[in-house]
Design a protein around this motif. Structure first.
Motif, short mmCIF file in Angstrom:
data_model
loop_
_atom_site.label_atom_id
_atom_site.label_comp_id
_atom_site.label_asym_id
_atom_site.label_seq_id
_atom_site.Cartn_x
_atom_site.Cartn_y
_atom_site.Cartn_z
N UNK A 7 0.82 -1.21 0.00
CA UNK A 7 0.00 0.00 0.00
C UNK A 7 0.85 1.25 0.00
N UNK A 8 0.63 2.10 -1.02
CA UNK A 8 1.47 3.28 -1.19
C UNK A 8 0.77 4.59 -0.93
N UNK A 9 -0.16 4.59 0.02
CA UNK A 9 -0.75 5.85 0.47
C UNK A 9 0.07 6.45 1.59
N UNK A 10 -0.51 7.42 2.31
CA UNK A 10 0.23 8.09 3.39
C UNK A 10 0.63 7.09 4.46
N UNK A 11 -0.20 6.07 4.71
CA UNK A 11 0.13 5.07 5.75
C UNK A 11 1.34 4.25 5.34
N UNK A 12 1.34 3.73 4.13
CA UNK A 12 2.45 2.91 3.67
C UNK A 12 3.73 3.69 3.56
N UNK A 13 3.63 4.91 3.04
CA UNK A 13 4.85 5.72 2.84
C UNK A 13 5.42 6.20 4.17
N UNK A 14 4.56 6.55 5.12
CA UNK A 14 5.07 6.93 6.44
C UNK A 14 5.70 5.73 7.13
N UNK A 15 5.11 4.54 6.95
CA UNK A 15 5.72 3.32 7.49
C UNK A 15 7.09 3.08 6.88
N UNK A 16 7.19 3.25 5.56
CA UNK A 16 8.47 3.06 4.87
C UNK A 16 9.53 4.00 5.41
N UNK A 17 9.16 5.27 5.57
CA UNK A 17 10.13 6.25 6.07
C UNK A 17 10.58 5.88 7.48
N UNK A 18 9.63 5.53 8.34
CA UNK A 18 9.95 5.23 9.73
C UNK A 18 10.80 3.96 9.85
N UNK A 19 10.49 2.97 9.01
CA UNK A 19 11.27 1.74 9.03
C UNK A 19 12.71 1.99 8.58
N UNK A 20 12.87 2.78 7.53
CA UNK A 20 14.24 3.06 7.07
C UNK A 20 15.00 3.87 8.12
N UNK A 21 14.29 4.77 8.78
CA UNK A 21 14.91 5.55 9.85
C UNK A 21 15.39 4.63 10.98
N UNK A 22 14.54 3.64 11.32
CA UNK A 22 14.90 2.67 12.35
C UNK A 22 16.07 1.80 11.89
N UNK A 23 16.04 1.39 10.64
CA UNK A 23 17.13 0.59 10.07
C UNK A 23 18.47 1.30 10.22
N UNK A 24 18.49 2.59 9.91
CA UNK A 24 19.72 3.36 10.01
C UNK A 24 20.13 3.58 11.47
N UNK A 25 19.13 3.80 12.31
CA UNK A 25 19.41 4.05 13.73
C UNK A 25 20.04 2.84 14.40
N UNK A 26 19.52 1.64 14.09
CA UNK A 26 19.98 0.41 14.74
C UNK A 26 20.96 -0.39 13.89
N UNK A 27 21.27 0.17 12.70
CA UNK A 27 22.19 -0.52 11.78
C UNK A 27 21.71 -1.93 11.46
N UNK A 28 20.43 -2.04 11.07
CA UNK A 28 19.81 -3.33 10.79
C UNK A 28 20.12 -3.79 9.37
N UNK A 29 20.26 -5.07 9.21
CA UNK A 29 20.39 -5.66 7.88
C UNK A 29 18.98 -5.91 7.35
N UNK A 30 18.43 -4.92 6.68
CA UNK A 30 17.02 -4.96 6.30
C UNK A 30 16.81 -4.39 4.91
N UNK A 31 16.11 -5.13 4.08
CA UNK A 31 15.75 -4.67 2.73
C UNK A 31 14.26 -4.36 2.72
#
Length: 454
Positions: A7-31
């Protein structure tokens, strides 16, 4: 770890942004991959730009009184692109007997208004003495009649439900649609008692406050800028038909073939989520499919300055069902956000349809445009045909939270105990506005983060 966001509405895109932010914060191996069925991003957010005019197809903006959307945009470095509504937006009107009456904002205005009869005002004031009677769930209409009276339901509550949900207050759940209002009765014994005891607290007790806020040159730019601030994989024109689980991986059956992921964030309409989960949980799938979506038709009329006599001094107006108009109301977009027009041209955006007016499905675009124009012509003293018209048809617009909706929410939360790697967001559970969607995205990413720590 492979993560899919459906889903690429505001919910999906905000989730994507927050997940990538978390990935960078915790240095996660995540695609991270975001998947959208349609050929464009944004979901119900869509903006038309033509000849210097900006017309929104869906929501007009969000209130700045809730933190999540503001926080999201701040994290993305996009706060400077926010646009506050004109102070005129405070003025909201309700139609009664064909006349627009300003919605009272304070006690003196309440006593002076002709929107309500004297007896209706006295009935509203008597709410303080109405005994507490809390049911597990009841309709918005039953609650309003019980605590405020029939006239308040007709001229205050019913138009509000139309404006937010395009819904029928006789069907809508108070518990799910307006939990803050319900909590006033539960915690304080009534609306006035609650407002008195909560006076001075930051959050308004009876409903949403704050300033309506949009984004520079239209809300779809907010979608684009948020998405472009990420480096995730993006897939348009990709429909997910069903989700299955094999060992510890989720198998997505899509029109592009089979895809495998470890975690799934679903941000789609209830009927689509129902189809996706039909293999994993038939009971929940059935309940989600029962969430109804009425049709809505939006028509934006652009007028030359001299062709519209009304000054459009305010946010717009809502129309009670008893007025027998074909539109639910009209928004004065050029007054709310002056940057959406040019050279003094005026934009009026009408909303038609909703749960009580499903007949619009049978009408053509041209018929609906003519009906909408005829309904505003006399009210706003329009002298000539519009300079331009932009229109949008939503066959399935806004999810309706009927009585018992909380039981669906509870089933989703039970579902998480079996499938804790799936996260359901969007506007199908906890609220239909932009702020509700971003809040749910924060909640889901927080739950994901907590599971990582287990």
């Amino acid at each position: 770890m492979r993560v899919a966001i459906i889903g690429g509405g505001i919910s999906g895109i905000s989730t994507a942004f927050l997940l990538e932010n978390l990935k960078n914060e915790l240095n996660l191996d995540m695609e991270i991959t975001i998947i959208e069925k349609r050929l464009r991003w944004g979901g119900s957010i869509e903006t038309s730009r033509e000849d210097g005019f900006i017309v929104e197809a869906g929501p007009n903006g969000f209130l700045d009184s809730k933190p999540h959307t503001l926080e999201l945009l701040s994290m993305a470095g996009l706060s400077n692109n926010l646009v506050k509504s004109n102070d005129l937006a405070r003025k909201r009107y309700i139609m009664r007997n064909g006349i627009l009456h300003r919605l009272p904002e304070n006690p003196p205005m309440f006593f002076k208004t002709k929107l309500l009869s004297f007896s209706a005002k006295m009935r509203i004031l008597s709410e303080y003495f109405i005994q507490k009677s809390v049911l597990e769930d009841e309709s918005v209409a039953d609650f309003a009649r019980r605590r405020l009276g029939k006239e308040a339901l007709e001229y205050l509550i019913s138009p509000m439900v139309s404006g937010i949900f395009a819904g029928d207050p006789e069907k809508m759940s108070l518990r799910s649609c307006f939990p803050v209002i319900r909590d006033l009765e539960i915690n304080y014994g009534g609306l006035f008692k609650g407002m008195i005891k909560k006076k001075g607290k930051k959050s308004g007790p009876s409903g949403p406050g704050g300033i309506l806020t949009s984004y520079k040159n239209g809300l779809d730019n907010m979608i684009t800028d948020l998405l472009e601030s990420t480096s995730i994989t993006k897939m348009l024109n990709t429909e997910v038909f069903s989700i299955d689980k094999k060992i510890n991986r989720y198998i997505l059956n899509t029109n592009k073939g089979i895809m495998e992921f470890d975690k799934i964030f679903i941000n789609a309409p209830a009927y689509a989520v129902s189809q996706m989960l039909s293999v994993l949980d038939k009971d929940l799938s059935r309940d989600l499919n029962n969430i109804t979506y009425p049709p809505v038709f939006v028509a934006g009329f652009i007028f030359k300055p001299e062709d519209l006599e009304d000054p459009l001094d305010g946010f717009g107006y809502l129309i009670p069902h008893s007025e027998n108009k074909r539109i639910l109301g009209a928004l004065f977009d050029s007054s709310i956000f002056p940057d959406r027009t040019r050279d003094g041209y005026k934009i009026v955006r009408t909303i038609m349809g909703g749960d009580k007016n499903r007949w619009i499905i049978e009408k053509s675009d041209d018929e609906l445009i003519r009906m909408a124009f005829d309904d505003i012509k006399e009210t706003l003293k329009i002298k000539r045909e519009p300079y331009k018209i932009k229109y949008f048809r939503w066959e399935k617009a806004i999810p309706q939270y009927y009585i018992g909706h909380h039981k669906i929410v509870e089933k989703v939360e039970e579902f998480y105990k079996k499938f804790d790697d799936i996260f359901i967001g969007g506007n199908i559970l906890y609220g239909v506005g932009i702020n509700d969607c971003t809040r749910t995205s924060f909640m889901n990413v927080d739950r994901f983060k907590n599971l990582l720590n287990k």
